[in-house]
Scaffold this motif. Sequence first.
Motif, PDB file in Angstrom:
ATOM      1  N   GLY A 263      85.033  17.936  35.752  1.00  0.00           N
ATOM      2  CA  GLY A 263      86.451  18.268  35.712  1.00  0.00           C
ATOM      3  C   GLY A 263      87.263  17.129  36.312  1.00  0.00           C
ATOM      4  N   VAL A 264      87.788  16.272  35.455  1.00  0.00           N
ATOM      5  CA  VAL A 264      88.582  15.138  35.930  1.00  0.00           C
ATOM      6  C   VAL A 264      89.941  15.659  36.410  1.00  0.00           C
ATOM      7  CG1 VAL A 264      89.752  13.005  35.212  1.00  0.00           C
ATOM      8  CG2 VAL A 264      87.420  13.504  34.409  1.00  0.00           C
ATOM      9  N   VAL A 265      90.310  15.280  37.625  1.00  0.00           N
ATOM     10  CA  VAL A 265      91.550  15.774  38.212  1.00  0.00           C
ATOM     11  C   VAL A 265      92.636  14.694  38.204  1.00  0.00           C
ATOM     12  CG1 VAL A 265      92.648  16.527  40.372  1.00  0.00           C
ATOM     13  CG2 VAL A 265      90.429  17.492  39.677  1.00  0.00           C
ATOM     14  N   HIS A 266      93.806  15.046  37.678  1.00  0.00           N
ATOM     15  CA  HIS A 266      94.982  14.182  37.777  1.00  0.00           C
ATOM     16  C   HIS A 266      96.065  14.892  38.579  1.00  0.00           C
ATOM     17  CE1 HIS A 266      93.670  10.807  35.401  1.00  0.00           C
ATOM     18  NE2 HIS A 266      93.142  11.650  34.515  1.00  0.00           N
ATOM     19  N   THR A 267      96.861  14.093  39.271  1.00  0.00           N
ATOM     20  CA  THR A 267      97.895  14.652  40.151  1.00  0.00           C
ATOM     21  C   THR A 267      99.281  14.301  39.599  1.00  0.00           C
ATOM     22  OG1 THR A 267      97.750  12.702  41.583  1.00  0.00           O
ATOM     23  CG2 THR A 267      96.375  14.606  42.163  1.00  0.00           C
ATOM     24  N   CYS A 268     100.321  14.900  40.202  1.00  0.00           N
ATOM     25  CA  CYS A 268     101.628  14.932  39.538  1.00  0.00           C
ATOM     26  C   CYS A 268     102.318  13.578  39.364  1.00  0.00           C
ATOM     27  CB  CYS A 268     102.566  15.877  40.286  1.00  0.00           C
ATOM     28  SG  CYS A 268     102.022  17.592  40.202  1.00  0.00           S
ATOM     29  N   ALA A 269     102.619  12.894  40.442  1.00  0.00           N
ATOM     30  CA  ALA A 269     103.563  11.780  40.340  1.00  0.00           C
ATOM     31  C   ALA A 269     102.961  10.534  39.694  1.00  0.00           C
ATOM     32  CB  ALA A 269     104.121  11.442  41.722  1.00  0.00           C
TER      33      ALA A 269
END
Length: 637
Positions: A263-269
């Motif tokens: 599960g590759v995680v990306h964050t908002c900004a």
Amino acid sequence: MSYPYQIKSSEEYRSAYEASVSDPEGFWAGIAAHFSWRRKWDKVLEWNFSDPDVKWFTGGQLNITENCLDRHLAERGDQPAIIWEPNDPGEDYRILTYKELHFKVCQFAQVLKNNGAKKGDRVCIYMPMVPELAIAVLACARIGVIHSVVFGGFSAQSIADRIQDAGCTLVITADGAFRGNKDIPLKSVIDDALVQCPTIRRVIVLTRTRVPVSMIKGRDTWWEDEIRKVETQGNPACPAEVMDAEDMLFILYTSGSTGKPKGVVHTCAGYMVFANYSFVNVFQYQPGDVYFCTADIGWITGHSYIVYGPLSAGATTLLFEGIPTFPDAGRFWDIVDKFKVNILYTAPTAIRSLMGFGLDFVKNKDLSSLKVLGTVGEPINEEAWHWYHEQIGKGRCPIVDTWWQTETGGILISNLAGVTPGKPAHATLPLPGVQPLLVDEKGEELHGNNVSGNLCIKFPWPSIIRTTYGDHDRCRTTYFATYPGLYFTGDGALRDEQGNYRITGRVDDVLNVSGHRIGTAEVENAINMHTGVVESAVVGYPHDIKGQGIYAYVIFNGNKTDEASIRKDITQTVARIIGPIAKPDKIQLVSGLPKTRSGKIMRRILRKIAEGELQNLGDTSTLLDPAVVEEIKGGKL
Ligand code: 7RM
């Protein structure tokens, strides 16, 4: 909307690149200033690649949907945000303006809230390529819910694995999907998956194909009924949740060299800034352009370059429900003609396949609106590049060959359309902020040009993977431990005389089949689920259209019916366990596999045989039983 950070010449590219290397924080702060923030960041970048721990724009607060929707309303509220072309060309297309999309996203965000979703929850989305898919994605982002989109071609088992891994509490799906002349029963696949998913409390079902579905009382609810409830509430304006820069935006599962997708995680900004920056610069989008990316939102290309990149740039993004060959192989060109598409972004596998249908499907199509062409997902061979350039671009459109990965969040290596030179089969140069290098097996950097090695990146860019969901150490060992201090891509590459990169393909046990990433171990696990299978080994081989095909060597000890039905059974097992995209192209039944004395399968030999290279198999002296190699060679398909 204008893009003050859009690079307009080779000189500007060079100076932006230099600035991004000499002062990365100043460079990205300058770009980030062009977005809507609820609170400005305190620090641009904190990082180390050993944990790894990368944080961009800490202290900053924002909501990506305010950047994709709200901020465009005043200036371009009535401009099309999404143009939707259905699978069946006889059905009406739809246009959603920025105002309408904003309204629908807020409305559906309220639906999610009414159904108990709150900031930080994980929601699985398994939907056809309809505007409601983009709406669902954005509605999650609006209220800080982490979306995990699963491509509609994955099986119940794959969905269940992903839902369990992320601990999702809600599923958004549809009754079914139209793909070419097939109907795919999405809801019934979800029902099968949910038998194994006790964390799911609610399933929201969009009406699309109108196939009968079973709705479970207390769990399942119709999208349309939920919208009506919100309308009765008087459509409360759904305010955007204020998110920290490093709050999770989404999880997207991707295959690696082990059996279990990550599960590759990306964050908002950081993700938002880089998706936007790369979109605006690589495609040289101009206000008013119609942009068409043929990917599915279920893959990273759809996340970054159908939804977040284009919408954050106030662009018009075309979403196509169908497939390139339905009703015939002219469908893409009909769409370009119908909507006067200016920018077309597709995969080499689609180009090769359409090329095979001949020029009859291209002629009489007005493609004169096209300005820019793009490719993604796999290396493009020169023949396909030239066909795309001449027959589709009529020799006047630059082609951007964009190299990137699920883990990179956005395009890292590509020419900039009409701004920096392209070169057939080369992704060419890194975007500003991206510092690639090549290393040898020992991790020594290969300096100078005309070298080939493993492709790494030595400095963080804003949309780099933050973690693998639920298992941070897996992120470290997969990407940051092979070459300490570097992000390792898993790809091999060449650097030519001018410093252009040419990506040659994966150097690990990951296949790229029609631009889809599939792990050999994953396919082996699926094959081994068949009761008659003792053991299997899967390798890739060159395939004219798919790029790579899947070749499976299988030791079978079950009911000895005819070979054809054994193969069919195994193929069906793989489709059931992973999905139709992972079906082996060739299955060779063997009595043994080439193993070392320590029991390791020598894939190198199997790969060579699958490629048709039967002569120089290299050193086979360490094999336990060299005779199996002869047998396998004899039975090659
Ligand atoms: C965007 C995407 C990533 C893998 C990557 C490469 C291959 C992607 C190109 C390419 C040669 C390209 N994400 N790849 N783009 N190879 N030239 N322009 O595809 O995570 O699904 O796949 O795809 O091997 O590592 S992905």
